[in-house]
Design a protein around this motif. Structure first.
Motif, PDB file in Angstrom:
ATOM      1  N   THR A 108     -26.522  22.257  37.983  1.00 50.66           N
ATOM      2  CA  THR A 108     -26.054  20.991  38.150  1.00 50.66           C
ATOM      3  C   THR A 108     -26.666  20.310  39.383  1.00 50.66           C
ATOM      4  O   THR A 108     -26.777  21.084  40.378  1.00 50.66           O
TER       5      THR A 108
ATOM      6  N   THR B  99     -25.883  15.482  36.560  1.00 43.73           N
ATOM      7  CA  THR B  99     -26.899  15.992  35.640  1.00 43.73           C
ATOM      8  C   THR B  99     -26.511  17.311  35.501  1.00 43.73           C
ATOM      9  O   THR B  99     -26.781  18.384  36.476  1.00 43.73           O
TER      10      THR B  99
ATOM     11  N   ASN C  31     -28.383  20.727  34.035  1.00 42.99           N
ATOM     12  CA  ASN C  31     -29.938  21.225  33.654  1.00 42.99           C
ATOM     13  C   ASN C  31     -29.900  22.569  33.130  1.00 42.99           C
ATOM     14  O   ASN C  31     -29.258  23.585  33.703  1.00 42.99           O
TER      15      ASN C  31
ATOM     16  N   THR D 139     -36.525  23.656  28.632  1.00 47.02           N
ATOM     17  CA  THR D 139     -35.618  23.182  29.514  1.00 47.02           C
ATOM     18  C   THR D 139     -34.997  21.735  29.020  1.00 47.02           C
ATOM     19  O   THR D 139     -35.769  21.023  28.421  1.00 47.02           O
TER      20      THR D 139
ATOM     21  N   SER E 102     -31.734  18.872  29.729  1.00 49.56           N
ATOM     22  CA  SER E 102     -31.012  18.004  30.686  1.00 49.56           C
ATOM     23  C   SER E 102     -29.927  17.130  29.941  1.00 49.56           C
ATOM     24  O   SER E 102     -30.182  16.579  28.832  1.00 49.56           O
TER      25      SER E 102
ATOM     26  N   ASN F 169     -27.035  14.338  30.750  1.00 53.28           N
ATOM     27  CA  ASN F 169     -26.303  13.399  31.945  1.00 53.28           C
ATOM     28  C   ASN F 169     -24.839  13.005  31.832  1.00 53.28           C
ATOM     29  O   ASN F 169     -24.449  12.754  30.881  1.00 53.28           O
TER      30      ASN F 169
END
Length: 85
Positions: free
Chosen positions: A14, A18, A20, A53, A55, A57
């Motif tokens: 984190t 956010t 990840n 990867t 993410s 939010n």
């Protein structure tokens, strides 16, 4: 002897609000997703996993602990994270 399996796990990091997720070269299956729950067990966010990867939010969520569940193939990997401003 004892057979030990090197089971790869996704990494969750984190940064602020956010989250990840790095799949660490684990094969991503169709329909794989990230689910985010608060500590009351309520789902607060989700996102498909389309690459190594991803993410999410969580800017609209309060500061605190959350559970990040990574669903891939027939496995679920859950990590606890703390998000803050």
């Amino acid at each position: 002897g004892i057979n030990s399996q090197n089971k790869k796990e996704a990494t969750v990091i984190t940064l602020g609000k956010t989250v990840n997720v790095n799949m660490n070269d684990i094969t991503v299956s169709p329909g794989a997703e990230i689910l985010v729950y608060n500590l009351l067990g309520q789902s607060v966010a989700s996102a498909p996993i389309n690459s190594q990867t991803e993410s999410i939010n969580l800017a609209n969520q309060s500061t605190g602990y959350y559970l990040i569940s990574i669903l891939n193939s027939n496995s679920v990997n859950t990590k606890r994270v703390f998000i803050t401003n």
